[in-house]
Design a protein around this motif. Structure first.
Motif, PDB file in Angstrom:
ATOM      1  N   ARG A 424       0.812  -1.227   0.000  1.00 59.97           N
ATOM      2  CA  ARG A 424       0.000   0.000   0.000  1.00 59.97           C
ATOM      3  C   ARG A 424       0.845   1.276   0.000  1.00 59.97           C
ATOM      4  O   ARG A 424       0.357   2.361   0.321  1.00 59.97           O
ATOM      5  N   THR A 426       2.698   4.456  -1.609  1.00 67.31           N
ATOM      6  CA  THR A 426       2.291   5.326  -2.707  1.00 67.31           C
ATOM      7  C   THR A 426       3.484   6.124  -3.216  1.00 67.31           C
ATOM      8  O   THR A 426       4.186   6.784  -2.420  1.00 67.31           O
ATOM      9  N   VAL A 448       0.975   1.753  -4.996  1.00 71.02           N
ATOM     10  CA  VAL A 448       0.529   2.634  -6.062  1.00 71.02           C
ATOM     11  C   VAL A 448       1.743   3.208  -6.794  1.00 71.02           C
ATOM     12  O   VAL A 448       2.587   3.876  -6.186  1.00 71.02           O
ATOM     13  N   ASN A 449       1.812   2.932  -8.102  1.00 73.92           N
ATOM     14  CA  ASN A 449       2.855   3.458  -8.972  1.00 73.92           C
ATOM     15  C   ASN A 449       4.272   3.120  -8.477  1.00 73.92           C
ATOM     16  O   ASN A 449       5.147   3.992  -8.429  1.00 73.92           O
TER      17      ASN A 449
END
Length: 463
Positions: A424, A426, A448-449
């Motif tokens: 999780r 980011t 994310v990314n």
């Protein structure tokens, strides 16, 4: 009348007569030289500095003609130094100090007594001297004072003395009782490897300088540091004691240091910026002198950083947790910055056991390059500016779950030798992750990314 017969002595009596005659001649010559010394010494009463300097040069010439004259000249020199300094007297006093020191440095069969009670001395150098008794109660030592490798065969009395410059007593041998009661050390005091054969009294001593060092000093008899302040500035690493004196002394030091530590910890919570600075400086000194207190000092500084942004506190951490300073490196330290807010934090090159910054907020440019930790914990941390974690090493685990990088991040050459998780996490503005090494792979669930280099390393553990 028949001529008188010359007196004839039996051979044994003739030898005794010759010996007595030789002794009388030597004694007469000694008395004549001593008389000359005292006549020359009158020149020290002149009002003209040049005349006093000429007298010192003449005394130096006479002092080394016979060993007994060394004691006479040294006593004359001490008498002059006990006088209050006069105008334009500094060169003369310096010459007298050198003369007195040379009288002691020749190591005569009968050492010289030095009585410098109440004297004012500038850059006194008695290094390597042999002294019978050293009496300097109430003396003022200006500039550097050096008694390294000196030996005092009798008593040493420096009670009430004041040292305005560095005081060097390293490797000194004090064979009788030594008294430093009430002395003030306004600069560094170095007693490393000093040997105290008799009772050593440091009661009421004040250390106002950067510290006092007693590395590997030896106390063969009773030692008294009662009332010495602040005792936490003294470093007693490797000190040797005789009998149970060491146990009593160690207990007194622990009590004094713990009291000082508690006082400075309380002062660090003050809202006064100046008081905080004084407390940080005091805690730094305590940590340097007493390794057992370093964990508490670092914990207090971390708690201070979690409350306020103080670059002075960060500087203390960098000074002692950076590998580039091996002499002052503090090992086995945990760094806990959890929940704090930090601006432009720079802890690059720091080495710790555990680095905890869970829930911390970092703004500006955060630099953790070359950080070396057993455990790296950045769970839920938020980076609002640029984050540089180049060549960070986690020896055991790295947890960056829920970490948010809102600005550019650089994780190049990150190495984790145990489990790693980026669940999780980011990476809003992208990140560099070249040559990342993850020995056991990594958990990227919900990330994310994440950067390509991190994905590759996570899928190919140990490569």
């Amino acid at each position: 009348m028949p001529p008188e017969r010359p007196l004839r002595f039996p051979a044994p009596h003739l030898d005794e007569y010759r010996l007595d005659f030789a002794r009388e001649r030597r004694a007469a010559a000694g008395r004549l030289l001593e008389h000359r010394v005292r006549r020359v010494a009158r020149g020290l009463r002149s009002r003209r500095p040049h005349a006093r300097l000429d007298a010192v040069r003449a005394l130096r010439h006479l002092a080394f003609l016979r060993e007994p004259l060394l004691r006479v000249v040294a006593a004359i020199g001490c008498e002059y130094l006990r006088r209050p300094p006069a105008d334009a007297d500094e060169p003369v006093r310096a010459a007298v100090q050198h003369l007195v020191a040379d009288c002691c440095r020749t190591r005569p069969a009968s050492p010289v007594l030095l009585d410098l009670t109440g004297a004012t001395l500038l850059d006194l150098d008695l290094a390597g001297c042999v002294i019978r008794d050293l009496h300097c109660p109430g003396a003022r030592f200006l500039g550097r004072t050096d008694l390294s490798y000196a030996e005092v065969t009798g008593t040493t009395d420096l009670g009430g003395a004041r040292f305005t410059g560095d005081a060097v007593f390293s490797d000194v041998r004090l064979r009788g009782d030594a008294r430093f009661t009430g002395a003030v050390f306004a600069a560094a005091a170095n007693f490393s490897r000093a040997h105290f054969a008799g009772a050593a009294r440091f009661d009421g001593v004040t250390f106002t300088g950067p510290g006092a060092w007693f590395h590997r000093a030896r106390f063969a008899a009773a030692v008294d540091f009662r009332g010495a302040t602040p005792l936490e500035r003294a470093d007693f690493a490797g000190v040797e004691f005789n009998g149970d004196h060491g146990d009593r002394f160690a207990a007194a030091v622990v009590h004094a240091v713990d009291s000082a530590l508690a006082t400075q910890l309380a002062r660090l919570t003050s809202t006064d910026h100046a008081v905080q600075g004084e407390a940080l400086a005091a805690l730094n000194r305590i940590g340097i002198a007493h390794p057992r207190c370093r964990g508490a000092v670092v914990s207090a500084i971390c708690a201070h950083l979690r409350r306020t942004t103080d670059r002075r506190a960060v500087a203390v951490l960098r000074d002692h947790l950076h590998f580039a300073t091996p002499d002052g490196f503090w090992s086995d330290i945990d760094l806990d910055l959890s929940g704090g807010t930090f601006t432009d934090l720079d802890l690059s090159g720091v080495g710790v056991n555990r680095f905890h910054a869970a829930g911390a907020t970092f703004t500006g440019h955060t630099r953790l390059d070359h950080l070396d930790a057993d455990t790296l914990d950045l769970r839920g941390a938020v980076f609002h500016g640029t984050a540089s974690l180049v060549q960070v090493i986690a020896e055991e685990t790295a947890d960056l779950s829920d970490t948010a990088f809102h600005g550019p991040a650089d994780l190049s050459r990150l190495s984790v030798l145990g489990p790693a998780t980026f669940a999780r996490a980011t990476f809003a503005a992208g990140a560099e992750a070249d040559e990342v090494f993850l020995a056991e792979g990594a958990d990227l669930t919900g990330a994310v990314n994440p950067p390509a280099g991190l994905i590759t390393a996570a899928g190919r553990p140990g490569t």
